[in-house]
Design a protein around this motif. Structure first.
Motif, PDB file in Angstrom:
ATOM      1  N   PRO A 158      27.441   9.225  29.904  1.00 58.70           N
ATOM      2  CA  PRO A 158      26.839   7.937  29.583  1.00 58.70           C
ATOM      3  C   PRO A 158      26.509   7.154  30.834  1.00 58.70           C
ATOM      4  O   PRO A 158      27.087   7.365  31.896  1.00 58.70           O
ATOM      5  CB  PRO A 158      27.952   7.227  28.776  1.00 58.70           C
ATOM      6  CG  PRO A 158      29.223   7.825  29.303  1.00 58.70           C
ATOM      7  CD  PRO A 158      28.895   9.264  29.640  1.00 58.70           C
ATOM      8  N   PRO A 161      22.497   8.437  27.354  1.00 54.28           N
ATOM      9  CA  PRO A 161      22.678   9.616  28.184  1.00 54.28           C
ATOM     10  C   PRO A 161      22.079   9.417  29.569  1.00 54.28           C
ATOM     11  O   PRO A 161      21.220   8.571  29.768  1.00 54.28           O
ATOM     12  CB  PRO A 161      21.910  10.701  27.422  1.00 54.28           C
ATOM     13  CG  PRO A 161      20.839   9.940  26.703  1.00 54.28           C
ATOM     14  CD  PRO A 161      21.473   8.623  26.324  1.00 54.28           C
ATOM     15  N   VAL A 214      23.322  16.835  27.807  1.00 57.09           N
ATOM     16  CA  VAL A 214      23.462  15.497  28.368  1.00 57.09           C
ATOM     17  C   VAL A 214      24.679  14.853  27.760  1.00 57.09           C
ATOM     18  O   VAL A 214      24.699  14.529  26.580  1.00 57.09           O
ATOM     19  CB  VAL A 214      22.210  14.648  28.072  1.00 57.09           C
ATOM     20  CG1 VAL A 214      22.303  13.314  28.782  1.00 57.09           C
ATOM     21  CG2 VAL A 214      20.968  15.401  28.491  1.00 57.09           C
ATOM     22  N   VAL A 215      25.709  14.676  28.550  1.00 54.21           N
ATOM     23  CA  VAL A 215      26.950  14.136  28.003  1.00 54.21           C
ATOM     24  C   VAL A 215      27.430  12.906  28.753  1.00 54.21           C
ATOM     25  O   VAL A 215      28.330  12.220  28.300  1.00 54.21           O
ATOM     26  CB  VAL A 215      28.074  15.209  28.042  1.00 54.21           C
ATOM     27  CG1 VAL A 215      27.735  16.348  27.106  1.00 54.21           C
ATOM     28  CG2 VAL A 215      28.295  15.732  29.455  1.00 54.21           C
TER      29      VAL A 215
END
Length: 312
Positions: free
Chosen positions: A26, A42, A23-24
């Motif tokens: 935002p 995330p 999970v990168v």
């Protein structure tokens, strides 16, 4: 472990995909202030057997959370499409009154072990605890069970991250979205921890919660679906308002469960709004053919009992 013996719908691939997911991304535009952690929040991670559903859920839930203050965790499981979504699902929160579903499950599990039905008095307390979120009834059952039995149930249930509140403060039990989903899974599926009769009893009471407390995860649920819910809120000097909702939605061949936990809310109203925004996105994506006029509209004056906690 007990949970390995419990029959479940296929979810090996789902769990593996969630574990492998990185999970990168935002959530754009997240708020600041007491919820500064949300600035780098995330995106939800979703996987599904239904083509396109995982991506839509992830996008729509992220949009529902955009610009909302506070910290949100959730977990979703849908049987029909073998869908799973999570966000911060292993982060611990103070339980407030959602722990009352665990108290009832513990009471029934303990009665099963001793091969006895609930007494008339226990039934009266259980009904008040779930349908009206009565704190005095909860405290009586918590005292009767003691933390040792609650811990024993948690071990049997595989709710390994849940920590009962100390010194009788059940509202400060530490919970996670994943463990609450585990509880909902046990309540809604045959297993070796809770008997079918126990599961029906829990769902029956969660389905009779008074209107003032049927807010949260039911928001936007399609008409004709059976709604079973338990909510809670609690304010403290650290992390502001905790506002939570767990729900099971059954009937019509489409059963799913949803847990939304929040904290760092400036007001109780803000926490309720966040939960209901997520819930509406989930219900809409899982039930795209539902007519807008038939969706469930929760009370605009939510009420909940504040559990006793020690002074900050």
């Amino acid at each position: 472990m007990t949970r390995d013996r419990i029959p479940r719908r296929p979810r090996t691939a789902v769990c593996a995909a969630l574990t492998a997911a990185v999970v990168v991304s935002p959530v754009a535009g997240a708020g600041s202030g007491p919820a500064s952690a949300a600035a780098a929040a995330p995106r939800p991670v979703c996987v599904s057997h239904q083509s396109g559903l995982a991506g839509k859920l992830s996008k729509d839930i992220a949009a529902a959370l955009r610009d909302r203050p506070g910290t949100t965790a959730f977990s979703l499981r849908d049987d029909a499409t073998h869908t799973r979504c999570t966000l911060r699902a292993n982060q611990r929160f103070d339980s407030a009154s959602v722990v009352k579903a665990t108290v009832l499950a513990t009471l029934l599990w303990d009665a099963q072990r001793h091969h006895r039905p609930l007494t008339k008095g226990e039934k009266t307390l259980a009904k008040a605890m779930i349908t009206k979120s009565d704190n005095a009834a909860t405290s009586k059952l918590w005292k009767k069970l003691k933390a040792s039995r609650v811990k024993a149930f948690l071990r049997a249930a595989g709710m390994d991250a849940t920590v009962p509140g100390k010194n009788g403060y059940w509202g400060l039990t530490r919970i996670t979205a994943n463990d609450q989903e585990r509880l909902l899974d046990l309540i809604t599926h045959p297993n070796t921890v809770l008997s079918d009769a126990s599961r029906r009893y829990i769902l029956s009471l969660m389905g009779k919660v008074i209107r003032e407390q049927r807010w949260g995860t039911p928001a936007g649920a399609p008409g004709g679906v059976r709604i079973q819910v338990k909510n809670g809120w609690l304010e403290r000097s650290t992390h502001g308002w905790r506002v939570h909702s767990i729900g099971a939605f059954t009937g019509g061949g489409h059963n799913y469960t949803l847990t939304v936990l929040t904290q760092d809310n400036r007001t109780m109203k803000a926490g309720v709004a966040t939960i209901e925004a997520v819930a509406r996105a989930v219900h809409k994506d899982l039930n795209p053919a539902t007519h807008a006029a038939t969706v469930y509209a929760p009370t605009d004056r939510p009420q909940e009992a504040l559990p006793a906690v020690p002074k900050d």
